[in-house]
Design an enzyme around this catalytic site. Structure first.
Site, short mmCIF file in Angstrom:
data_model
loop_
_atom_site.label_atom_id
_atom_site.label_comp_id
_atom_site.label_asym_id
_atom_site.label_seq_id
_atom_site.Cartn_x
_atom_site.Cartn_y
_atom_site.Cartn_z
N GLU A 85 0.80 -1.30 0.00
CA GLU A 85 0.14 0.08 -0.03
C GLU A 85 0.85 1.25 -0.06
O GLU A 85 1.79 1.41 0.93
CB GLU A 85 -0.87 0.00 1.27
CG GLU A 85 -2.01 1.23 1.10
CD GLU A 85 -2.98 0.85 2.21
OE1 GLU A 85 -3.41 -0.25 2.81
OE2 GLU A 85 -3.59 2.02 2.73
N LYS A 280 -7.65 -1.78 10.96
CA LYS A 280 -6.94 -2.11 9.87
C LYS A 280 -5.72 -1.31 9.77
O LYS A 280 -4.84 -1.73 9.13
CB LYS A 280 -8.06 -1.97 8.54
CG LYS A 280 -7.53 -2.60 7.38
CD LYS A 280 -6.76 -1.31 6.33
CE LYS A 280 -6.34 -2.08 5.14
NZ LYS A 280 -5.41 -0.94 4.40
N ASP A 296 4.10 -15.13 10.75
CA ASP A 296 2.93 -15.41 10.30
C ASP A 296 1.77 -14.34 10.39
O ASP A 296 1.21 -14.11 11.51
CB ASP A 296 2.52 -16.67 11.14
CG ASP A 296 1.19 -17.23 10.59
OD1 ASP A 296 0.33 -16.65 9.89
OD2 ASP A 296 0.85 -18.57 10.83
N HIS A 393 -2.61 10.00 0.66
CA HIS A 393 -2.78 8.66 -0.10
C HIS A 393 -2.66 8.96 -1.53
O HIS A 393 -1.66 8.32 -2.11
CB HIS A 393 -4.15 8.30 0.40
CG HIS A 393 -4.29 6.83 0.04
ND1 HIS A 393 -3.93 5.79 0.55
CD2 HIS A 393 -4.95 6.14 -1.24
CE1 HIS A 393 -4.15 4.68 -0.06
NE2 HIS A 393 -4.87 4.87 -1.17
C1 MEV Z 1 -6.05 2.65 5.07
O1 MEV Z 1 -5.38 1.44 4.58
C2 MEV Z 1 -6.11 2.81 6.50
C3 MEV Z 1 -6.96 3.68 7.12
O2 MEV Z 1 -8.35 3.78 6.62
C4 MEV Z 1 -6.69 3.72 8.54
C5 MEV Z 1 -7.76 4.59 9.19
O3 MEV Z 1 -8.96 4.88 8.70
O4 MEV Z 1 -7.55 4.85 10.47
C6 MEV Z 1 -6.24 5.31 6.53
#
Ligand code: MEV
Length: 438
Positions: A85, A280, A296, A393
């Site tokens: 990513e 995530k 792992d 991003h």
């Molecule tokens: C993207 O991979 C992860 C985010 O969505 C985490 C978040 O929203 O805290 C930016």
């Protein structure tokens, strides 16, 4: 539809590719070339990778990146990160740089207990089973001594075996709930071998136990397997600073920033839809270090999310608060990691990653990895409550879009310059490429 194939694993790599090309790619040479392009020219290295799993036909590259400037317990680290990513490594590096001038990260392992269970069926009187277990427990332990000997030399071994009656949930269902210390190994093979030995010994001993009636003698083992839920293999990491040392903008003072940050984390604490994305983002940092160090990541993911639901509702793995003008941001999660065994001495890049971290033991790696998760979460929330996530991003994603359109070096240079002052959106990039090429 491809025909059923038998003996596929026995074919040579070339023949596997031939079979694939014929039945899945219409004998397209491009497909074959793509697979072959990713072979390593060093045959020994390629063979090492071929032998990691069955039916390897090529290599699947992921970027191996580094994030410098991580000050953890007063020691500086450069973290190895394996992730595709675009913005993750940049975000981690930014967070590391921010916190290194504010005391850095503090991290501490709280416990290192791993778990494994023998699940079995026993049809009979549960008190008799309890008596049998109290007699046979030491035999279970000694029967596994050939497996535990080396681990004990390193300071680990079996901590305890408990008999658990689960018959209120499933008829005649019992467990040997076993706890282990596996020191610097993740310990999956060690734990599973011990469990299978305990199961075997228990079955044999039950057959000879004088107080058991005939059905009671026939303990049926359903399965023996470690658990990836390790709520007692916990690590904590935190950062803290005076509120006035937090970022501020013309429209957001440091105090407002702190309050907004705490509120953003609070939302993830109470709202599962947000918590999943929040966590995530944490796992972006954690998985990247876990993968780079040959651990792992599926086990880590499963354990972390189970821990996030430990109170019956899925919640945030991090917590933020303000007390006496001090902002504190912390993470607590289970991380069953190893720095010996598995891929750690096999995969050249994993070896290098561990070298980069100055050959940490498992506890140190737990601390470093938890910090990676906290840093990632800090970076994400920082963006979310200020500029929004897309700015950073999409800046990092720009190169992916340019590559998708096979932009030349010259085109890339011009477009990167253009997007320094213009918002990156997929449409805008396409428009600008077309304009350049017109
Ligand atoms: C993207 O991979 C992860 C985010 O969505 C985490 C978040 O929203 O805290 C930016």
């Amino acid at each position: 539809m491809a025909p059923v194939v038998s003996g596929f694993s026995k074919l040579s790599k070339a023949d596997k590719i031939k079979w694939l090309a014929k039945h899945h790619f219409n004998d397209d040479q491009n497909a074959v070339d793509t697979l072959v392009t990713y072979w390593n020219s060093d045959e020994g290295l390629q063979q090492l990778h071929d032998e990691f799993t069955e039916n390897t036909i090529s290599n699947y590259y992921l970027p191996f990146s580094v994030a410098p400037n991580f000050l953890i317990n007063d020691k500086r680290y450069t973290l190895p990160m394996t992730i595709e990513e675009s913005s993750v490594v940049a975000a981690a590096s930014k967070a590391a740089k921010f916190w290194q001038t504010r005391g850095g990260f503090k991290a501490e392992v709280l416990s290192t207990i791993k778990v494994g269970q023998v699940h079995f069926t026993y049809v009979g009187n549960s008190e008799k089973l309890q008596q049998f277990f109290s007699i046979v427990k030491s035999k279970l332990l000694t029967s596994a001594s050939h497996i535990t000997k080396n681990m004990e030399k390193r300071g680990g071994g079996v901590i305890d075996i408990e008999l658990r009656d689960k018959t209120t949930e499933i008829d005649n269902y019992y467990q040997l709930h076993c706890t282990f210390e596996t020191v610097d190994a993740m310990g999956a093979n060690f734990i599973n071998s011990c469990l299978e030995q305990f199961a075997k010994t228990m079955v044999t001993e039950a057959k000879e136990y004088h107080s058991f009636s005939t059905p009671e003698k026939d303990i049926e083992i359903i399965m023996s397997i470690l658990s990836n839920y390790v709520p007692q293999c916990l690590v904590k990491a935190s950062v803290s600073c005076d509120i006035k040392d937090l970022p501020s903008t013309t429209s957001l003072s440091s105090l407002q920033y702190a309050k907004k940050f705490v509120r953003a984390v609070r939302i993830a604490e109470v709202e599962p839809y947000r918590a999943v994305t929040h966590n995530k983002g944490i796992m972006n940092g954690i998985d990247a270090v876990v993968l780079a160090t040959g651990n792992d990541f599926r086990a880590i993911e499963a354990g972390a999310h189970a821990y996030a639901s430990r109170n019956g509702k899925y919640t945030s793995l991090t917590h933020a608060e303000i007390q006496n003008d001090i902002f504190t941001f912390s993470i607590k999660l289970p991380l069953a990691l190893g720095t010996v065994g598995g891929l750690t001495s096999l995969h050249p890049l994993v070896k290098l990653a561990l070298q980069l971290l100055e050959k940490p033991n498992a506890k140190k790696l737990m601390e470093i990895t938890a910090v990676a998760g906290l840093a990632q979460n800090f970076a994400a929330i920082n963006s979310l409550i200020t500029t929004g996530i897309q700015q950073g991003h999409m800046k990092m994603h720009l190169m992916n879009i340019l590559n998708q359109f096979k932009a030349t070096e010259g085109e890339k240079k011009q477009l990167i310059k253009y997007f320094e002052t213009n918002a990156v959106t997929h449409n805008e990039v396409v428009t600008q490429i077309e304009k350049l090429r017109a």
